[in-house]
Motif scaffolding. Structure first.
Motif, PDB file in Angstrom:
ATOM      1  N   VAL A  78      -2.955  13.161  -1.103  1.00  0.00           N
ATOM      2  CA  VAL A  78      -0.889  13.100  -1.140  1.00  0.00           C
ATOM      3  C   VAL A  78      -0.383  14.221  -1.282  1.00  0.00           C
ATOM      4  O   VAL A  78      -0.993  14.779  -1.907  1.00  0.00           O
ATOM      5  N   GLN A  87      -6.224   9.613  -6.978  1.00  0.00           N
ATOM      6  CA  GLN A  87      -5.446   9.456  -4.659  1.00  0.00           C
ATOM      7  C   GLN A  87      -6.551  10.644  -4.769  1.00  0.00           C
ATOM      8  O   GLN A  87      -5.451  12.548  -4.336  1.00  0.00           O
ATOM      9  N   ASP A 213      -2.121   3.752  -1.337  1.00  0.00           N
ATOM     10  CA  ASP A 213      -3.055   4.543  -1.551  1.00  0.00           C
ATOM     11  C   ASP A 213      -4.232   4.550  -1.405  1.00  0.00           C
ATOM     12  O   ASP A 213      -4.628   5.638  -0.038  1.00  0.00           O
ATOM     13  N   ALA A 216      -2.954   5.944   2.710  1.00  0.00           N
ATOM     14  CA  ALA A 216      -2.713   7.781   2.811  1.00  0.00           C
ATOM     15  C   ALA A 216      -3.706   8.468   2.515  1.00  0.00           C
ATOM     16  O   ALA A 216      -3.866   8.936   3.145  1.00  0.00           O
ATOM     17  N   ARG A 219      -4.804   8.566   6.295  1.00  0.00           N
ATOM     18  CA  ARG A 219      -3.534   9.527   6.726  1.00  0.00           C
ATOM     19  C   ARG A 219      -4.226  10.240   6.796  1.00  0.00           C
ATOM     20  O   ARG A 219      -4.094  11.596   7.540  1.00  0.00           O
ATOM     21  N   TYR A 220      -4.211  10.447   5.737  1.00  0.00           N
ATOM     22  CA  TYR A 220      -4.797  11.624   5.399  1.00  0.00           C
ATOM     23  C   TYR A 220      -6.044  12.619   6.745  1.00  0.00           C
ATOM     24  O   TYR A 220      -6.042  14.045   6.273  1.00  0.00           O
ATOM     25  N   LEU A 263       4.532   5.094   1.068  1.00  0.00           N
ATOM     26  CA  LEU A 263       3.647   6.070   1.523  1.00  0.00           C
ATOM     27  C   LEU A 263       4.659   7.574   1.546  1.00  0.00           C
ATOM     28  O   LEU A 263       4.116   8.468   1.174  1.00  0.00           O
ATOM     29  N   ALA A 268       2.245  11.224   1.337  1.00  0.00           N
ATOM     30  CA  ALA A 268       1.584  10.838   2.757  1.00  0.00           C
ATOM     31  C   ALA A 268       1.938  11.115   4.082  1.00  0.00           C
ATOM     32  O   ALA A 268       2.701  11.707   4.156  1.00  0.00           O
ATOM     33  N   ASP A 273      -2.020   5.001  10.304  1.00  0.00           N
ATOM     34  CA  ASP A 273      -3.033   4.713   9.282  1.00  0.00           C
ATOM     35  C   ASP A 273      -4.099   3.420   9.617  1.00  0.00           C
ATOM     36  O   ASP A 273      -4.527   2.785   8.744  1.00  0.00           O
TER      37      ASP A 273
END
Length: 538
Positions: A78, A87, A213, A216, A219-220, A263, A268, A273
């Motif tokens: 993030v 994270q 988390d 996120a 999403r990464y 998020l 994020a 996601d």
């Protein structure tokens, strides 16, 4: 396995790190452990930042494989992390398996969380695949960096995570390692958890931090399509206990707008996601209804001391379960009909318990089967099938794991009370029953709790107005002797997904307890099947 091997030192379960050589820049972005805002390019995966490792992995069939892989360590996922120690994620990419170069361009991605007890999970100090989060067997060490020194929450939930499963022989199971040996890309995310507290006394990992988390982190990965190897549209989540609950929630709530503000607050990535499939072992979820479900299931069973719990409280909670179960209007698998408090025992025995015992007994030698049946006379073995009653099954299981209420403890001592803490308040009641038992009949839950409970429960995303972006593939497992929660919890989850037309593979391991994983090889094969994956070589 959850045990990170060091260079030249053999780890448990046949895993040995045999070489370590830096490649590329030799460092990942983030992972410093300090809070703060990451650099603008922090959400771009650096494909050249890795260490090349070689390890020997024993697969589920007992065969050893030498796996060379690229290990991308402690990548902050993030842009505005609250705590980078948690994270962050690790990415492991197989390069060669038994000397043959592997093409992972379209490989499935195993997204393996190691959350246990809803406590913090960190991969920042891992030295290789499968080395983050909780380590050791269930009942072993809690997640790295957690405040408690004990292995279990006050409510008795085991603090082991997705890398802390055990097979039927008592050996350790590491899905990340098995997936790597199968040629899959492995992503291991850390996440904040309920015990984290800052210098001002604020609890910053309570609900819904963990699921935010993990979303996120997904999403990464998705935002780095083409940079992170593997098929980002074929992400398969795995987790055990609280990690299994979060894996289920991740699958059920994909792309729900309810999480968007949370998020955005942590920076994020602007990506989906949603995940492709969910693997959940003994998921401890549907927490606002878990006390009543637990008493329906285990109310008559003695505690470990041989005493019975307060039967008046147990009866009141069982009544609540009947109302909740009726409200779900779920139908059992295999055309069973509507599931109610009156017939759920029959359903569990017919759909899960007897088939589980049958599989177990059929796999034994004639001599061993005869010995087992002589010691367990409640089972009738006829025509290659086991039969028994629900009451006899409960007697066979024996002592219940938790007191009553099992999750929203009257004295706020349960780990789940801490999970729903807020600000500088460590623990709160999250059910009206427990709150009013302690504070009186007019007491009201804190106004934020209904929304928070919704964000932590997969069931609302599968019933009522189902989430169209949920996973459509479910692998759910638990042991028949697991009394960390009610058997109805995972059965309801399976029934809800099945009613939507999703693929559901749900079964119980006979005589196994919490954290069991007796068919890890079948899971790896299931992933290949649902993703239509065949290993590719270069």
């Amino acid at each position: 396995m959850g045990i990170g091997a060091t260079a030249g030192v053999a780890a448990a379960g046949g895993i040995a790190l045999t070489a370590q050589a830096s490649s590329g820049t030799g460092a990942s972005s983030g992972g410093s452990g300090a809070a703060g805002v990451a650099s603008p390019d922090a959400l771009t995966f650096d494909k050249d930042a890795y260490t090349t490792l070689t390890t020997t992995i024993t697969d589920a069939d007992g065969a050893d494989h030498e796996v060379e892989y690229r290990f991308h360590k402690a990548i902050t996922y993030v842009a505005a992390p609250v705590d980078e120690k948690y994270q962050c994620l690790n990415v492991s990419v197989p390069v060669r398996i038994d000397g043959t170069a592997v093409d992972t361009t379209d490989a499935p991605i195993l997204f393996a969380n190691s959350v246990g007890g809803y406590m913090p999970s960190s991969v920042a100090d891992a030295t290789g695949v499968g080395g983050g989060g909780a380590t050791g067997m269930p009942g072993g060490s809690p997640s790295a960096g957690t405040a408690p020194s004990a292995s279990s929450s006050a409510s008795g939930e085991v603090a082991s995570g997705g890398n802390g499963m055990v097979n039927a022989q008592g050996g350790m199971v590491s899905l990340p390692k098995l997936a790597l040996a199968a040629g899959y890309v492995v992503v291991e995310p850390g996440a904040r958890g309920r015990t984290l507290v800052d210098a001002d006394g604020t609890y910053y990992g309570v609900a819904p931090a963990a699921i935010v988390d993990l979303k996120a982190a997904v999403r990464y990965v998705r935002s780095n399509k083409g940079r992170i190897p593997g098929d980002v549209d074929r992400i398969v989540s795995s987790g055990t206990s609280a990690g299994g609950a979060l894996s289920s929630l991740l699958g059920a709530s994909g792309d729900s707008p309810l999480y968007d503000k949370l998020l955005a607050a942590i920076g994020a990535a602007d990506a989906s996601d949603a995940i492709f499939a969910t693997g959940a072992w003994c998921p401890v979820t549907d927490l606002e209804h878990a006390d009543s479900a637990y008493e329906w299931n285990w109310g008559s069973n003695p505690t470990s001391s041989g005493s019975t719990v307060d039967q008046a409280v147990s009866k009141e909670l069982r009544s609540q379960f009947a109302e909740y179960q009726a409200s779900l209007r779920l139908k059992g698998l295999n055309s069973f009909g509507t599931l109610t408090a009156r017939n759920y025992d029959e359903y569990l025995v017919r759909q899960y318990m007897e088939p589980s015992a049958t599989r177990y007994l059929a796999a034994l030698s004639d001599a061993d089967r005869t010995t087992y049946l002589a010691a367990n006379t409640f089972i009738t073995w006829s025509g290659g099938r086991a039969r028994f009653s629900w009451a006899d099954f409960l007697t066979h299981v024996g002592a219940r794991k938790k007191s009553t209420p099992a999750f929203d403890a009257f004295d706020l001592s349960a780990g789940e009370n801490n999970l729903f803490g807020k600000g500088t308040t460590k623990a709160r009641h999250f059910t009206l029953y427990s709150l009013r038992h302690e504070s009186g009949g007019s007491a009201r839950l804190d106004s934020d709790l209904p929304a928070t409970l919704h964000l932590m429960n997969p069931m609302p995303f599968l019933t009522g107005q189902p989430n169209p972006h949920r996973t459509k593939h479910w692998w759910i497992r638990l042991g028949t002797k697991d009394s960390d929660t009610s058997h109805t919890v995972s059965a309801n989850l399976a029934a809800a997904a099945n009613a939507l037309g999703d693929e559901v593979d749900h079964l119980y391991y006979w005589d196994e307890g919490h954290g069991a994983n007796s068919d890890p090889g079948d899971f790896i094969k299931w992933v290949a099947k649902i993703t239509n994956h065949t290993p590719k070589t270069r």
